[in-house]
Design a protein around this motif. Structure first.
Motif, PDB file in Angstrom:
ATOM      1  N   PRO A  40       0.638  -1.271   0.122  1.00  0.00           N
ATOM      2  CA  PRO A  40      -0.107   0.037  -0.031  1.00  0.00           C
ATOM      3  C   PRO A  40       0.877   1.431  -0.038  1.00  0.00           C
ATOM      4  O   PRO A  40       0.480   2.369  -0.459  1.00  0.00           O
ATOM      5  CB  PRO A  40      -0.871  -0.178   1.363  1.00  0.00           C
ATOM      6  N   ARG A  41       1.946   1.168   0.699  1.00  0.00           N
ATOM      7  CA  ARG A  41       2.869   2.357   0.749  1.00  0.00           C
ATOM      8  C   ARG A  41       3.434   2.728  -0.808  1.00  0.00           C
ATOM      9  O   ARG A  41       3.427   3.859  -1.091  1.00  0.00           O
ATOM     10  CB  ARG A  41       4.021   2.217   1.634  1.00  0.00           C
ATOM     11  N   VAL A  42       3.777   1.757  -1.445  1.00  0.00           N
ATOM     12  CA  VAL A  42       4.078   1.887  -2.580  1.00  0.00           C
ATOM     13  C   VAL A  42       3.183   2.472  -3.752  1.00  0.00           C
ATOM     14  O   VAL A  42       3.286   3.676  -4.456  1.00  0.00           O
ATOM     15  CB  VAL A  42       4.746   0.479  -3.559  1.00  0.00           C
ATOM     16  N   LEU A  43       1.907   2.011  -3.653  1.00  0.00           N
ATOM     17  CA  LEU A  43       0.963   2.189  -4.434  1.00  0.00           C
ATOM     18  C   LEU A  43       0.499   3.647  -4.101  1.00  0.00           C
ATOM     19  O   LEU A  43       0.076   4.669  -4.971  1.00  0.00           O
ATOM     20  CB  LEU A  43      -0.326   1.451  -4.458  1.00  0.00           C
ATOM     21  N   GLU A  54       0.228   9.720  -5.304  1.00  0.00           N
ATOM     22  CA  GLU A  54       0.618  11.180  -4.864  1.00  0.00           C
ATOM     23  C   GLU A  54       1.537  11.709  -5.980  1.00  0.00           C
ATOM     24  O   GLU A  54       1.275  12.928  -6.601  1.00  0.00           O
ATOM     25  CB  GLU A  54       1.279  10.842  -3.464  1.00  0.00           C
ATOM     26  N   ALA A  55       2.306  10.922  -6.554  1.00  0.00           N
ATOM     27  CA  ALA A  55       3.202  11.555  -7.602  1.00  0.00           C
ATOM     28  C   ALA A  55       2.344  11.884  -8.871  1.00  0.00           C
ATOM     29  O   ALA A  55       2.362  12.746  -9.403  1.00  0.00           O
ATOM     30  CB  ALA A  55       4.268  10.468  -7.919  1.00  0.00           C
ATOM     31  N   VAL A  95       1.637  -2.902 -11.993  1.00  0.00           N
ATOM     32  CA  VAL A  95       1.904  -1.748 -10.402  1.00  0.00           C
ATOM     33  C   VAL A  95       0.890  -0.616 -10.603  1.00  0.00           C
ATOM     34  O   VAL A  95       0.394  -0.294  -9.892  1.00  0.00           O
ATOM     35  CB  VAL A  95       3.426  -1.751 -10.412  1.00  0.00           C
ATOM     36  N   LEU A  96       1.221  -0.211 -12.196  1.00  0.00           N
ATOM     37  CA  LEU A  96       0.493   1.302 -12.268  1.00  0.00           C
ATOM     38  C   LEU A  96      -1.050   0.662 -12.359  1.00  0.00           C
ATOM     39  O   LEU A  96      -1.998   1.727 -11.846  1.00  0.00           O
ATOM     40  CB  LEU A  96       0.932   1.852 -13.726  1.00  0.00           C
TER      41      LEU A  96
END
Length: 324
Positions: A84-87, A92-93, A109-110
């Protein structure tokens, strides 16, 4: 200076990571300055890579916040889902307007982050069906090198990632700088995103022991001749209507579509492994004329017989694996 963050996740495929790292890092302006600063970042300092070794990464997910471009490489099939942190960091980016690109199955992933919803996207052709099934809100284009949606880009295999990166460099800095970067990477600059991936079209499986098995073997043995629906049905001892219905039930396609793909596969084999002129390849594969071969070959493979031969003649048919 433009900041590029390559997001390295567990199971990363080194070649997928190296492609954007190389092309951006080697880019130079006419005065010799580097226009890009490339950094690896990850959720943790040590990342397991495909191939059984570990990578030490200096920067964490905070690197995504100050990057102008984020690249997500592909990962091995057995890699754990992104955290979840990566997503959240990717979302946010994206909200901040950062350009985000994926290499090969990095598109998953995207898609998991929701960044491909409602967009056209691509991935390695062998993984395209899975991407479409897992993420129905994504319009999957399985037969192109890369797709540019403006802020979000996706590419096919690692070689296609080089095309995508050169495309981004051309967008950022113009054709002259991109052409120089292409020369440094020993790559042609002119391959466009819409160019087809070289796809191997496997026949749909037929249940073992099926009454169709001897018919399909007969078709393979007679591809150079005239093979009609009536002849296929007669070999199976069925009416054309019954044969067509059972064929579709067991293969998911029609007899004539199966025949077309069988002929294209024969043409692919001859183009790869012989020096026969295209006229002879057309006859041996059952197309009759070079014009018919070109039309149907482009429809199925997405490129011309001449381009296919230029890419694969004399090479083993070892194409990119699904995780590249």
């Amino acid at each position: 200076m433009h900041s590029v963050a390559i997001l390295v996740l567990d199971g990363v495929v080194p070649f997928d990571m190296a492609a954007p790292l190389q092309v951006f890092d080697w880019t130079r302006l006419p005065d010799g300055r580097r226009p890009y600063r490339v950094r690896l970042c990850a959720e943790s300092p040590e990342v397991r890579a495909d191939g059984g070794f570990a990578l030490r990464v200096d920067r964490g997910l905070e690197a995504l916040a100050d990057a102008d471009t984020v690249v997500v490489p592909g990962r091995s099939p057995g890699a754990a889902p992104p955290s979840p942190r990566v997503l959240d960091a990717l979302r946010e980016a994206a909200r901040a307007g950062t350009r985000i690109a994926s290499v090969c199955v990095g598109a998953f992933v995207l898609a998991e982050a929701g960044l491909l919803d409602g967009l056209r996207a691509t991935t390695h052709w062998a993984a395209a069906e899975d991407l479409a099934r897992c993420y129905p809100r994504v319009e999957v284009a399985p037969d192109v090198l890369y797709v540019d949606n403006g802020q979000i880009l996706t590419s096919a295999g690692a070689a296609a990632a080089l095309d995508m990166c050169l495309h981004m460099i051309r967008r950022d800095l113009g054709s002259a700088v991109a052409a120089d970067a292409a020369r440094m990477s020993v790559m042609p600059l002119e391959r466009e995103g819409g160019q087809a991936q070289f796809i191997v079209h496997a026949h749909p499986p037929v249940p073992r022991g099926s009454a169709l098995e001897p018919v399909l073997e007969w078709i393979e043995d007679h591809l150079g001749g005239e093979v009609t629906l009536a002849a296929m049905a007669a070999r199976a001892g069925m009416s054309e209507r019954t044969f067509s219905r059972r064929f579709r039930e067991q293969t998911g396609t029609t007899p004539l579509q199966w025949l077309l793909r069988a002929r294209v596969r024969r043409a692919q084999y001859l183009l790869e492994n012989s020096d026969h002129p295209v006229e002879r390849v057309a006859r041996q594969a059952g197309f009759g004329s070079p014009t018919a071969l070109r039309e149907r070959f482009r429809k199925v493979v997405g490129t011309t017989p001449y381009a296919y031969r230029a890419a694969f003649h004399g090479k083993a048919a070892a194409r990119e694996t699904p995780h590249r």
